[in-house]
Design a protein around this motif. Structure first.
Motif, PDB file in Angstrom:
ATOM      1  N   ASP A 256      10.694   6.339  -4.434  1.00  0.00           N
ATOM      2  CA  ASP A 256      11.743   5.525  -5.061  1.00  0.00           C
ATOM      3  C   ASP A 256      12.069   6.134  -6.426  1.00  0.00           C
ATOM      4  O   ASP A 256      11.690   5.612  -7.471  1.00  0.00           O
ATOM      5  CB  ASP A 256      11.251   4.082  -5.196  1.00  0.00           C
ATOM      6  N   GLU A 257      12.772   7.245  -6.408  1.00  0.00           N
ATOM      7  CA  GLU A 257      13.083   7.969  -7.642  1.00  0.00           C
ATOM      8  C   GLU A 257      13.870   7.144  -8.655  1.00  0.00           C
ATOM      9  O   GLU A 257      13.646   7.284  -9.862  1.00  0.00           O
ATOM     10  CB  GLU A 257      13.788   9.280  -7.324  1.00  0.00           C
ATOM     11  N   PRO A 258      14.798   6.275  -8.230  1.00  0.00           N
ATOM     12  CA  PRO A 258      15.505   5.465  -9.235  1.00  0.00           C
ATOM     13  C   PRO A 258      14.556   4.605 -10.081  1.00  0.00           C
ATOM     14  O   PRO A 258      14.788   4.421 -11.269  1.00  0.00           O
ATOM     15  CB  PRO A 258      16.453   4.600  -8.402  1.00  0.00           C
ATOM     16  N   LEU A 259      13.484   4.120  -9.486  1.00  0.00           N
ATOM     17  CA  LEU A 259      12.529   3.320 -10.250  1.00  0.00           C
ATOM     18  C   LEU A 259      11.800   4.198 -11.268  1.00  0.00           C
ATOM     19  O   LEU A 259      11.590   3.797 -12.416  1.00  0.00           O
ATOM     20  CB  LEU A 259      11.539   2.618  -9.323  1.00  0.00           C
ATOM     21  N   GLY A 260      11.447   5.399 -10.877  1.00  0.00           N
ATOM     22  CA  GLY A 260      10.825   6.334 -11.812  1.00  0.00           C
ATOM     23  C   GLY A 260      11.750   6.668 -12.973  1.00  0.00           C
ATOM     24  O   GLY A 260      11.320   6.743 -14.129  1.00  0.00           O
ATOM     25  N   ARG A 261      13.042   6.844 -12.676  1.00  0.00           N
ATOM     26  CA  ARG A 261      14.010   7.132 -13.743  1.00  0.00           C
ATOM     27  C   ARG A 261      14.183   5.932 -14.675  1.00  0.00           C
ATOM     28  O   ARG A 261      14.378   6.094 -15.876  1.00  0.00           O
ATOM     29  CB  ARG A 261      15.354   7.544 -13.146  1.00  0.00           C
ATOM     30  N   ARG A 262      14.113   4.748 -14.118  1.00  0.00           N
ATOM     31  CA  ARG A 262      14.248   3.537 -14.937  1.00  0.00           C
ATOM     32  C   ARG A 262      13.222   3.531 -16.067  1.00  0.00           C
ATOM     33  O   ARG A 262      13.517   3.085 -17.184  1.00  0.00           O
ATOM     34  CB  ARG A 262      14.060   2.291 -14.057  1.00  0.00           C
ATOM     35  N   PHE A 263      12.039   4.019 -15.795  1.00  0.00           N
ATOM     36  CA  PHE A 263      10.973   4.023 -16.794  1.00  0.00           C
ATOM     37  C   PHE A 263      10.800   5.380 -17.465  1.00  0.00           C
ATOM     38  O   PHE A 263       9.854   5.579 -18.218  1.00  0.00           O
ATOM     39  CB  PHE A 263       9.654   3.573 -16.160  1.00  0.00           C
ATOM     40  N   SER A 264      11.710   6.303 -17.202  1.00  0.00           N
ATOM     41  CA  SER A 264      11.656   7.649 -17.803  1.00  0.00           C
ATOM     42  C   SER A 264      10.262   8.258 -17.674  1.00  0.00           C
ATOM     43  O   SER A 264       9.691   8.755 -18.642  1.00  0.00           O
ATOM     44  CB  SER A 264      12.059   7.610 -19.277  1.00  0.00           C
ATOM     45  N   LEU A 265       9.745   8.210 -16.462  1.00  0.00           N
ATOM     46  CA  LEU A 265       8.383   8.688 -16.231  1.00  0.00           C
ATOM     47  C   LEU A 265       8.277  10.195 -16.391  1.00  0.00           C
ATOM     48  O   LEU A 265       9.133  10.941 -15.935  1.00  0.00           O
ATOM     49  CB  LEU A 265       7.908   8.298 -14.829  1.00  0.00           C
ATOM     50  N   HIS A 266       7.202  10.594 -17.025  1.00  0.00           N
ATOM     51  CA  HIS A 266       6.867  12.013 -17.145  1.00  0.00           C
ATOM     52  C   HIS A 266       5.612  12.322 -16.361  1.00  0.00           C
ATOM     53  O   HIS A 266       5.190  13.466 -16.300  1.00  0.00           O
ATOM     54  CB  HIS A 266       6.679  12.405 -18.612  1.00  0.00           C
ATOM     55  N   GLY A 267       5.005  11.295 -15.822  1.00  0.00           N
ATOM     56  CA  GLY A 267       3.800  11.474 -15.038  1.00  0.00           C
ATOM     57  C   GLY A 267       3.330  10.155 -14.467  1.00  0.00           C
ATOM     58  O   GLY A 267       3.717   9.081 -14.934  1.00  0.00           O
ATOM     59  N   VAL A 268       2.527  10.262 -13.440  1.00  0.00           N
ATOM     60  CA  VAL A 268       1.909   9.098 -12.827  1.00  0.00           C
ATOM     61  C   VAL A 268       0.421   9.394 -12.695  1.00  0.00           C
ATOM     62  O   VAL A 268       0.039  10.571 -12.658  1.00  0.00           O
ATOM     63  CB  VAL A 268       2.542   8.775 -11.449  1.00  0.00           C
ATOM     64  N   PRO A 269      -0.399   8.386 -12.692  1.00  0.00           N
ATOM     65  CA  PRO A 269      -0.030   6.972 -12.655  1.00  0.00           C
ATOM     66  C   PRO A 269       0.458   6.474 -14.015  1.00  0.00           C
ATOM     67  O   PRO A 269       0.087   6.997 -15.056  1.00  0.00           O
ATOM     68  CB  PRO A 269      -1.343   6.278 -12.279  1.00  0.00           C
ATOM     69  N   THR A 270       1.290   5.465 -13.941  1.00  0.00           N
ATOM     70  CA  THR A 270       1.742   4.746 -15.130  1.00  0.00           C
ATOM     71  C   THR A 270       1.627   3.259 -14.811  1.00  0.00           C
ATOM     72  O   THR A 270       1.925   2.830 -13.696  1.00  0.00           O
ATOM     73  CB  THR A 270       3.195   5.118 -15.480  1.00  0.00           C
ATOM     74  N   PHE A 271       1.203   2.503 -15.799  1.00  0.00           N
ATOM     75  CA  PHE A 271       1.036   1.062 -15.662  1.00  0.00           C
ATOM     76  C   PHE A 271       1.952   0.407 -16.681  1.00  0.00           C
ATOM     77  O   PHE A 271       1.859   0.696 -17.879  1.00  0.00           O
ATOM     78  CB  PHE A 271      -0.418   0.665 -15.933  1.00  0.00           C
ATOM     79  N   VAL A 272       2.845  -0.468 -16.217  1.00  0.00           N
ATOM     80  CA  VAL A 272       3.787  -1.146 -17.108  1.00  0.00           C
ATOM     81  C   VAL A 272       3.428  -2.626 -17.105  1.00  0.00           C
ATOM     82  O   VAL A 272       3.268  -3.235 -16.041  1.00  0.00           O
ATOM     83  CB  VAL A 272       5.245  -0.926 -16.657  1.00  0.00           C
ATOM     84  N   LEU A 273       3.292  -3.194 -18.299  1.00  0.00           N
ATOM     85  CA  LEU A 273       2.887  -4.587 -18.442  1.00  0.00           C
ATOM     86  C   LEU A 273       4.067  -5.466 -18.825  1.00  0.00           C
ATOM     87  O   LEU A 273       4.855  -5.100 -19.706  1.00  0.00           O
ATOM     88  CB  LEU A 273       1.793  -4.699 -19.515  1.00  0.00           C
ATOM     89  N   TYR A 274       4.154  -6.616 -18.158  1.00  0.00           N
ATOM     90  CA  TYR A 274       5.195  -7.607 -18.412  1.00  0.00           C
ATOM     91  C   TYR A 274       4.564  -8.985 -18.539  1.00  0.00           C
ATOM     92  O   TYR A 274       3.553  -9.276 -17.911  1.00  0.00           O
ATOM     93  CB  TYR A 274       6.178  -7.687 -17.226  1.00  0.00           C
ATOM     94  N   ARG A 275       5.205  -9.820 -19.344  1.00  0.00           N
ATOM     95  CA  ARG A 275       4.862 -11.247 -19.400  1.00  0.00           C
ATOM     96  C   ARG A 275       6.139 -12.007 -19.735  1.00  0.00           C
ATOM     97  O   ARG A 275       6.860 -11.642 -20.656  1.00  0.00           O
ATOM     98  CB  ARG A 275       3.810 -11.545 -20.457  1.00  0.00           C
ATOM     99  N   SER A 276       6.399 -13.054 -18.972  1.00  0.00           N
ATOM    100  CA  SER A 276       7.538 -13.945 -19.222  1.00  0.00           C
ATOM    101  C   SER A 276       8.848 -13.184 -19.405  1.00  0.00           C
ATOM    102  O   SER A 276       9.627 -13.469 -20.299  1.00  0.00           O
ATOM    103  CB  SER A 276       7.260 -14.815 -20.454  1.00  0.00           C
ATOM    104  N   GLY A 277       9.067 -12.175 -18.554  1.00  0.00           N
ATOM    105  CA  GLY A 277      10.313 -11.436 -18.588  1.00  0.00           C
ATOM    106  C   GLY A 277      10.392 -10.340 -19.619  1.00  0.00           C
ATOM    107  O   GLY A 277      11.385  -9.632 -19.698  1.00  0.00           O
ATOM    108  N   LYS A 278       9.361 -10.180 -20.437  1.00  0.00           N
ATOM    109  CA  LYS A 278       9.368  -9.165 -21.483  1.00  0.00           C
ATOM    110  C   LYS A 278       8.461  -7.997 -21.110  1.00  0.00           C
ATOM    111  O   LYS A 278       7.327  -8.206 -20.696  1.00  0.00           O
ATOM    112  CB  LYS A 278       8.885  -9.753 -22.815  1.00  0.00           C
ATOM    113  N   ARG A 279       8.991  -6.803 -21.291  1.00  0.00           N
ATOM    114  CA  ARG A 279       8.173  -5.603 -21.114  1.00  0.00           C
ATOM    115  C   ARG A 279       7.322  -5.448 -22.364  1.00  0.00           C
ATOM    116  O   ARG A 279       7.844  -5.347 -23.481  1.00  0.00           O
ATOM    117  CB  ARG A 279       9.063  -4.386 -20.895  1.00  0.00           C
TER     118      ARG A 279
END
Length: 133
Positions: free
Chosen positions: A79-102
């Protein structure tokens, strides 16, 4: 050397990770009700470092489950569009959210102590602001 019986896909079930993709990401993670701390595990098929995390996660399952995270996962190689959304330069990457906020992200698997410290920091911020889950 890794265990030949190790199946990296076991991590998804062990942590109850819900699959997300670029089309349903906002509805599942960002806009979903609740104040739980959500961790999105962005990974890639046959990614060596991603498999290191998966193996470590299975070995330290109880410690990671004690963090009380709501887990999501996405193969950003598929799912390359999802990777682009987060401007990934490498994986694994963990993104944290709470109550709609990154809240932030962790790039790479830093090891259990550093990962736990980062998550606990976010939980302390939530407790101090009255948003604890």
């Amino acid at each position: 050397m890794s265990d030949p019986r190790f199946d990296p896909s076991q991590v998804f079930q062990a942590f109850g990770m819900r699959h997300v993709d670029s089309q349903g990401f906002d509805a599942a993670v960002v806009q979903a009700p609740g104040a739980d701390l959500r961790c999105v595990f962005l990974w890639g098929q046959d990614c060596y470092n991603c498999n290191l995390f998966k193996q470590a996660a299975l070995m330290h399952r109880e410690a990671l489950l004690e963090l009380g995270l709501t887990w999501f996962e996405a193969d950003v190689y598929a799912d390359e569009p999802l990777g682009r959304r987060f401007s990934l330069h490498g994986v694994p990457t963990f993104v944290l959210y709470r109550s709609g906020k990154r809240l932030g992200r962790i790039t790479g698997w830093p090891g259990l102590p550093q990962f736990t410290a980062a998550v606990r920091h976010q939980q302390e911020i939530a407790e101090n602001s009255g948003q604890a889950s």
